[in-house]
Design a protein around this motif. Sequence first.
Motif, PDB file in Angstrom:
ATOM      1  N   THR A 579     -66.845  77.742 -83.108  1.00 50.23           N
ATOM      2  CA  THR A 579     -66.837  78.718 -84.331  1.00 50.23           C
ATOM      3  C   THR A 579     -65.567  78.845 -84.989  1.00 50.23           C
ATOM      4  O   THR A 579     -65.145  77.924 -85.282  1.00 50.23           O
ATOM      5  CB  THR A 579     -66.095  79.776 -82.759  1.00 50.23           C
ATOM      6  OG1 THR A 579     -64.921  79.656 -82.844  1.00 50.23           O
ATOM      7  CG2 THR A 579     -66.732  80.391 -81.691  1.00 50.23           C
ATOM      8  N   GLU A 580     -65.851  80.066 -85.651  1.00 49.66           N
ATOM      9  CA  GLU A 580     -64.806  80.143 -87.284  1.00 49.66           C
ATOM     10  C   GLU A 580     -63.318  79.873 -87.216  1.00 49.66           C
ATOM     11  O   GLU A 580     -62.752  78.860 -87.636  1.00 49.66           O
ATOM     12  CB  GLU A 580     -65.474  81.464 -87.518  1.00 49.66           C
ATOM     13  CG  GLU A 580     -64.570  81.832 -88.977  1.00 49.66           C
ATOM     14  CD  GLU A 580     -64.821  80.326 -90.006  1.00 49.66           C
ATOM     15  OE1 GLU A 580     -64.120  80.212 -90.792  1.00 49.66           O
ATOM     16  OE2 GLU A 580     -66.207  79.821 -90.050  1.00 49.66           O
ATOM     17  N   GLU A 695     -57.862  81.161 -79.406  1.00 52.71           N
ATOM     18  CA  GLU A 695     -58.388  80.159 -79.599  1.00 52.71           C
ATOM     19  C   GLU A 695     -58.298  79.270 -78.738  1.00 52.71           C
ATOM     20  O   GLU A 695     -58.639  78.297 -78.203  1.00 52.71           O
ATOM     21  CB  GLU A 695     -59.502  80.296 -80.991  1.00 52.71           C
ATOM     22  CG  GLU A 695     -60.341  79.031 -81.195  1.00 52.71           C
ATOM     23  CD  GLU A 695     -61.755  79.600 -80.735  1.00 52.71           C
ATOM     24  OE1 GLU A 695     -62.839  78.965 -79.705  1.00 52.71           O
ATOM     25  OE2 GLU A 695     -61.616  80.512 -80.039  1.00 52.71           O
TER      26      GLU A 695
END
Length: 1432
Positions: A579-580, A695
Amino acid sequence: MSEVEECTSVWKWLSLLHLEQYFPAFQAAGLGSLSECQGLTQNQLEMIGISLPGHRRRILASLQKTGQITAPGTPLMHRPVPKERTKYRSVPLESCGLPGPRPNPAPRPNAPQDSPLPPIPPRSTPNCPPLCFVSGGKSGPPGASVSEGNPLTVPRPAPRPRPKSLALTPPARPPRHAGDGGRKPSPVSPSSFLVEHHGCLSPDRGAPPLPPKAYVVGGGPKEPNSPPPIPNVGLASSAILSPDPPALETSWFLCKRLHFTQLFSLFFFLSRSSWQDYGLSTLQGSVYLPVTGCVSSPPPRDSPSPSPSPVLKMGWLDKNPPQGSLYYQRRWVKLDVDYLRYFDNDKEVYSKRVIPTSAITGVTNVGEQKFEVVTTSRTFLFRAESDSERNEWVSVLQDFTVVHHEGSRERISSTPSYLLTPEHQGYLELRGLRSKLYTVVSGDKVFLYKNLEDYRLGIGITSIDMNVGNVKDTDRRSFDLTTPYRIFSFVADSEQQKDQWIEAMRDSIGEALSNSEVSNRIWAEPSNGFCADCSATKPEWAAINLCVVICKRCAGEHRGLGPSISKVRSLKMDRKVWTEELIQVFLTLGNERVNGFWAANVPPSEALSPASCSEDRRLFISAKYRQGKYRRYHPLYGNQKELNNALCINVQCSDVLETLCLLFCGADVNHPTGLADCPSPVSLALAHNQKLQAEFLSHNLNTELPRLEVVGLMEPQHYSPQHSVTHNGFLYKTASMARHVMERKAKEEFSRRWCTLNDGNFSYYESDKNSTPNGILKSTEIVCLAVNKPETHGFEYTFKLYSDSERLYLFGTDDPDSHKEWVKSISKAFIPSNAEALLRLGFERIGRLKYKDGLNLQSPRVGWFALVGSSLHAYLEDSEVEEEINLRKLQELSIQQENEVLVLVERGRTLYMEGERKLDFQGWCEAIQRAAGSAGDSLGLQQLTEMDIPVIVDRCIDYITQCGLTSEGIYRKSGVNSRVAALCEAFRRDARSVRLKEGEHQVDDVSNTLKRFFRESGEGLFTIEAASAWLNTPVVPDESKKISEYQLLLSRLPRVNKATLRALVNHLYCVQRFADLNQMNLHNLAIVFGPTLFQTDGKDYTAGRVVEELIEHYTDIFEVDEQQLKRQLDEITAIIKASGSAGDFICTVYLEEKKETAEQHVKIPGSMTAAELTCEILDRRKITVRDKDYWSCWEVSEKDETERPLHHLERVLPILHSLGTDSHLLVKKHVAMEAMLVYLASKVDVSKHGIVKFREERSILGLGLNTGSFHDRYFILNSMCLRMYKEVRVRDAGTHTHTRSNRPEREWQVKNLKVYLGIKKKLRPPTCWGLTVVYESEKQDKPERQQWYLCCDTQNELREWFSTFLSIQYDGNMWPVDSVPTRVSRAVDTRHGNVALIPLRGSENEMRNSVAAFTADPLGVSQTSNYGPIRG
């Protein structure tokens, strides 16, 4: 190229290729337009920063196609806006009301635009996703925010300072508007214009809404179950499909009026997008390939797939075969931008032929619905179903050829576009085909060609997309390439080539599935360009929970830690996980900052390099992440409450590195925060908009934290190096070797060298004046040090060093103190601190080895071992206690040569020691085997059992208990001296490996071996010092005092002597308990063992008295449990009953011929040989054996009309059990033996070869011969096997013969053959000199028996073959040198020795006389000792 195309932006062109990450590199090189890029080459692309070969090939291929298919004046369809076009002879657009051409320069920021063109909406077709909408506003590459100086630099966000207060406050939430649901309104698509029915553009009318997408965004279009029907209306109908009938009608009307080149440019543009070619069916089957190996159904695969070129035209055509046959073959033909292909049917995936469109030079109409496609090397003839269809194919192909030739003039390279850039190429055999195919692995595809010439011409069979492939190793030279539609089974020429093909195809699969977008972004952080563990360049893997980027080799060791410690993902293939936010975490931290925590205290000696071996990587990575050995400890380490509180505070700011330190120092990621809205640190980070923190925490919810505990104060732990060992001085050195030193090295072979040991490096110089060393040996490279015995070489004191590079270094000196100091210093330099206790031992060998034990047989571990005498001291991994292994007490010691494993079996434990390096492992094996063997004649130096009893004593006692307690005169009868000597030598060499078996060993031989061992032991069983005290004990008058004196003397004996005496007396006690069977009572045993155990001459009865009293008072002196002794006697009684029920085998043996007057009934024991049976028959008939009378025992078969002389050492009993009812034993002279011995004595070579007539037994060998006749075959008989060849050729006028081929027709092992003289007459042999050969395999699960017949031309030839067989099978021992000892030994065994047995109740005078007679036994063995000559 047109002016508009020359101004095309490089950014948009790279975006179409999905390589927009290289735009800064093109911009830095001054390449702004597509025309400026036309002259680029491979080397130039690499110089501007495009390092991946696949990306360079993609760029060059696009440049070639752009120059090849774009006609002058034809605009590229990157922005579907009406532009100026070239006038052709077709109907002009103005005639239909279409707007004329107008210039469309690139918009300037400040230039006013009075009448902007209306935007063109993206088309939506069933065969491809909608195109990107391009508005008339300002657009540019997304790199506007990137700095010009360093376009690849990613700005690292500055961490927010943590709040000073420890109070947790819920975040302020922005107000939500009612009804919006927290979502932003989606943008409305702009309007588009319609193409009206009359072909005119009407900007006033609005465009219909865009059709809904047929698939989920990002997931790729789904393949239909079957191809949609395609109307046969030409090129436009197969390329532009509208979702509704009006749109389809207007699109078709427009396309009919557009020129082919404009549509072709449109197809070229559309081919860059992710189309799904419905013409490629997903059904199984193949075309040119074999029909075997199809899979049931194509499995779904969620992986990237190459964008197939749009199909320009397809349909059914008849094709004329290349041989020019009158019969046409119906084929399904497809034409796209790159290739013209034809298939067996429209369901096939893999074609029968691939013709590059760039190789087509012309298309001609030949009449009768036929047309020809002409290439540079071959002409293909096709036939359509009608003239209109034929004309349509010809028109499309001719227009395409014109475009190709016009574009080819502008290509900058003369290389044909159809030539590939192969990674691997060569011939492979495809199972099911008669010939090999030329196979090429290029990029993400595998191409198949008929031969090399077709490859050079570009005309292939088919291509295989490797994004759906899988390679599997199946056999020695074969492997399978599996796709959802077919299994391709290839066979390479060798195993080495097979491995190369598999590696090339797997690399192709990796390239097909890889995507460099994530890796390039991760590598934008400079420290991420190197492995966090070994510093290897361009690492393509990462541990997403540990936040480190690692190389492929380190990733394999990370997987070994398990997903609970390290979650390994690929930068190129695991695109979904990246993911970013996760990419930003890796860019924010970077390997350098993360290693500031994980590798803060790595000692230089333990650091990895890119060349480190797998074992070093495993140890280092396990210590780094599983144990946390090198991490930088947080100041709050050990205070769980403060760690949890600090974690909750830190996740509210952007300092991810601090969160990582807290987490892996013990903070609980699931610790409750005490807030209702944010119950966990993850939710707390999300509430404060810290997405990177959330994250990172989400990937560590179940991570197992490092478990290395810190003792003492909670302070940061730093690495403290071990004390440096320093030593220097002169040593004498030989040249390094790659093998063991087998010979003695003289002093002249040594060279004087100045040696230094400093900072873990052992260096040697030419002299103490030199500064450059001749060689350096790092302490980490030393795996073993061996100390030689004094005077092994020219220098009295020497030692050897073994390195991990398989080199051996020999050093020597004459100074014992210097030798000792060097050995101690070098050992201390490479032995770890946890095994330093080994240095205090007087070892002869020390070093490291891999091992496995009963608790861990999966993976080997490293242990440190030192060999001291007969003991092996070890410090095993994860053990801080020194272990000692008594090698002489091992139950088993063996070497598995095939995998280089030394097996040590103790009681209750097995240790497998593995050799990582062959040189030092061989030295360890020899040293351990030598230390585990017997080292002398003393009892304490023998191989021992767990009860400290010599193995020879334990084995002999056990065998006699099992087989000899009922033997009359046991321990009094003499065995065969040669067999006794051989048995003693076998026990002396390695007693552990000797197994005494009934039938193979005689009871008298074993009993005499036991007596000889005690007679020849160094200090005797009672020791020299205590022997006189034992001999004086029988004169003690009081019985109780005598027993006490014996017990006192017994307690003073050494441990091994005491255990041995107890075992021997126990055995003799059991023997005399069965005196009614063996005639050996107390007196008889005392006569035998008194002089033997005390090593006296037997003239004094005192020694016998001691033995007699020890047996008589056994239970009192040795304090034996009466119940245990009773159980032992009961077991012996059961053994005697079981063995006595079988009895001996009685058979009939005939003398010279089979008749009643010549038969003899003989009792055959299991140990009787053929020579002994022959002597017994001759003795019974009182036949005198003269010189050169070769009497033998024969096995005669009346049914097969064959006979075979038994070898004189062959045992008779197994032969009797195998005889049939029509077979018998016969004793007669071997009349040909003398001639056979003379022939063998004259032979130089043991082998024999020649032509012999051969016939097989029916349906046995399966050679396809007629069983009714004999055939000539060439045989070669050598020391190992018998080979048969079918054909021979004669050389030198028939005097020499040899085989035509090296491969024999059949081959048999000689040891498994039985050769009989004679052949059955009903087989009608061509001569009377024949042999019957029987082959019996040794397979226990499925025994095999074969029989065949050989016929010789002469009797001498028969005799030579037969004697060669026997000589090879019995190692040249054809006949005993002297047969008299065999007859004498059998005669002696029938009696009870030369001395009469003593009566069961004899007087003392009778015992003395018997002792004197025993001394005169001629078979007794004499030896000189402290007590005079020893007699048995």
